[in-house]
Design a protein around this motif. Structure first.
Motif, short mmCIF file in Angstrom:
data_model
loop_
_atom_site.label_atom_id
_atom_site.label_comp_id
_atom_site.label_asym_id
_atom_site.label_seq_id
_atom_site.Cartn_x
_atom_site.Cartn_y
_atom_site.Cartn_z
N LEU A 67 43.10 70.42 13.71
CA LEU A 67 42.92 71.74 13.09
C LEU A 67 42.05 72.60 14.00
O LEU A 67 40.93 73.00 13.68
CB LEU A 67 42.33 71.62 11.69
CG LEU A 67 43.30 71.05 10.66
CD1 LEU A 67 42.66 71.04 9.27
CD2 LEU A 67 44.61 71.82 10.63
N ILE A 82 41.60 84.38 10.01
CA ILE A 82 41.75 82.93 10.04
C ILE A 82 42.09 82.47 8.62
O ILE A 82 41.37 82.76 7.67
CB ILE A 82 40.46 82.24 10.52
CG1 ILE A 82 40.04 82.80 11.89
CG2 ILE A 82 40.63 80.73 10.56
CD1 ILE A 82 38.65 82.41 12.32
N VAL A 84 42.98 79.06 6.31
CA VAL A 84 42.81 77.61 6.30
C VAL A 84 43.32 77.04 4.98
O VAL A 84 43.04 77.58 3.91
CB VAL A 84 41.33 77.23 6.45
CG1 VAL A 84 41.12 75.72 6.30
CG2 VAL A 84 40.78 77.70 7.77
N LEU A 100 33.96 76.97 9.90
CA LEU A 100 34.74 77.32 11.08
C LEU A 100 33.80 77.50 12.27
O LEU A 100 32.71 78.05 12.13
CB LEU A 100 35.51 78.62 10.85
CG LEU A 100 36.67 78.53 9.87
CD1 LEU A 100 37.16 79.92 9.50
CD2 LEU A 100 37.80 77.69 10.46
N SER A 137 41.79 76.31 -0.02
CA SER A 137 42.12 77.23 1.07
C SER A 137 41.11 78.36 1.11
O SER A 137 40.38 78.60 0.15
CB SER A 137 43.54 77.77 0.92
OG SER A 137 43.68 78.43 -0.30
N LEU A 154 38.05 73.72 12.73
CA LEU A 154 37.59 73.49 11.37
C LEU A 154 36.79 72.20 11.34
O LEU A 154 37.23 71.17 11.87
CB LEU A 154 38.77 73.40 10.39
CG LEU A 154 38.37 73.24 8.92
CD1 LEU A 154 37.67 74.51 8.41
CD2 LEU A 154 39.58 72.92 8.06
N LEU A 182 45.87 75.47 9.89
CA LEU A 182 44.95 76.50 10.38
C LEU A 182 45.81 77.56 11.05
O LEU A 182 46.57 77.25 11.96
CB LEU A 182 43.96 75.91 11.38
CG LEU A 182 43.06 76.88 12.14
CD1 LEU A 182 41.94 77.37 11.21
CD2 LEU A 182 42.46 76.22 13.36
#
Length: 189
Positions: A67, A82, A84, A100, A137, A154, A182
């Motif tokens: 990731l 970004i 996730v 992050l 998320s 990550l 990601l």
């Protein structure tokens, strides 16, 4: 034209613009060619993790392999959105924290008066969850303000029990697995 209350003088540019450019004005009658306004998606990059990984309890923030994605900014004014999605399992009554990083520097430095500062955090319910994979998320906007390469990673941090990425528990025979992702979106300013 009698539509404007007074005559309007517009000065055309000396040369034609480039493909995809638009004519714009400075508000004083001078016309020029330029790129469309901000918000345009420049590119999308994605890292997709299908394998599993465990992070030992109380081990601190650890990079989640797979990731991570590198991006070289095409314009210093652009931003990175970004996105996730992380799937994991953990024993009951525990927390999982995620942050992050740009290389080894944290970019999601949440402000807190105490405890763990996290980009995404989640509490595992106090019941038995041996057959569950939790999926959380989040999104984050990052403005590096340069045209350098940036490697977005990550990291995960379990509280008092092993954090099992893409799997319900640390057991190698776990039958319930999932995936994580990601995504980096470079957006024109």
């Amino acid at each position: 034209d009698s539509n404007p209350a007074s005559d309007v003088t517009l000065k055309l540019p000396q040369a034609d613009g480039s493909t995809g450019q638009f004519m714009k004005t400075d508000g004083s009658g001078n016309l020029s060619f330029g790129a469309a306004g901000g918000g345009k998606l420049v590119r999308a990059l994605h890292a997709f993790k299908k394998d599993t990984q465990t992070i030992a309890a109380n081990s601190g923030y650890t990079a989640i392999s797979g990731l991570s994605k590198s991006i070289t900014m095409s314009n210093a004014n652009n931003k990175i959105i970004i996105l996730v999605t992380i799937s994991y399992g953990q024993s009951a009554n525990n927390f999982a924290f995620f942050k992050l990083y740009d290389g080894s520097s944290e970019i999601t430095d949440a402000t807190s008066t105490g405890g763990s500062n996290a980009f995404i955090s989640n509490f595992v319910h106090p019941q038995s969850i041996t057959n569950c994979v939790i999926q959380v998320s989040g999104s984050y906007e990052f403005s590096p303000n340069d045209t350098n390469e940036h490697t977005i990673n990550l990291y995960g941090n379990p509280s008092n029990s092993t954090l099992s990425i893409n799997r319900r528990d640390a057991s190698a025979s776990s039958l319930v697995t999932s995936t994580s992702g990601l995504t980096l979106l470079e957006v024109a300013a």
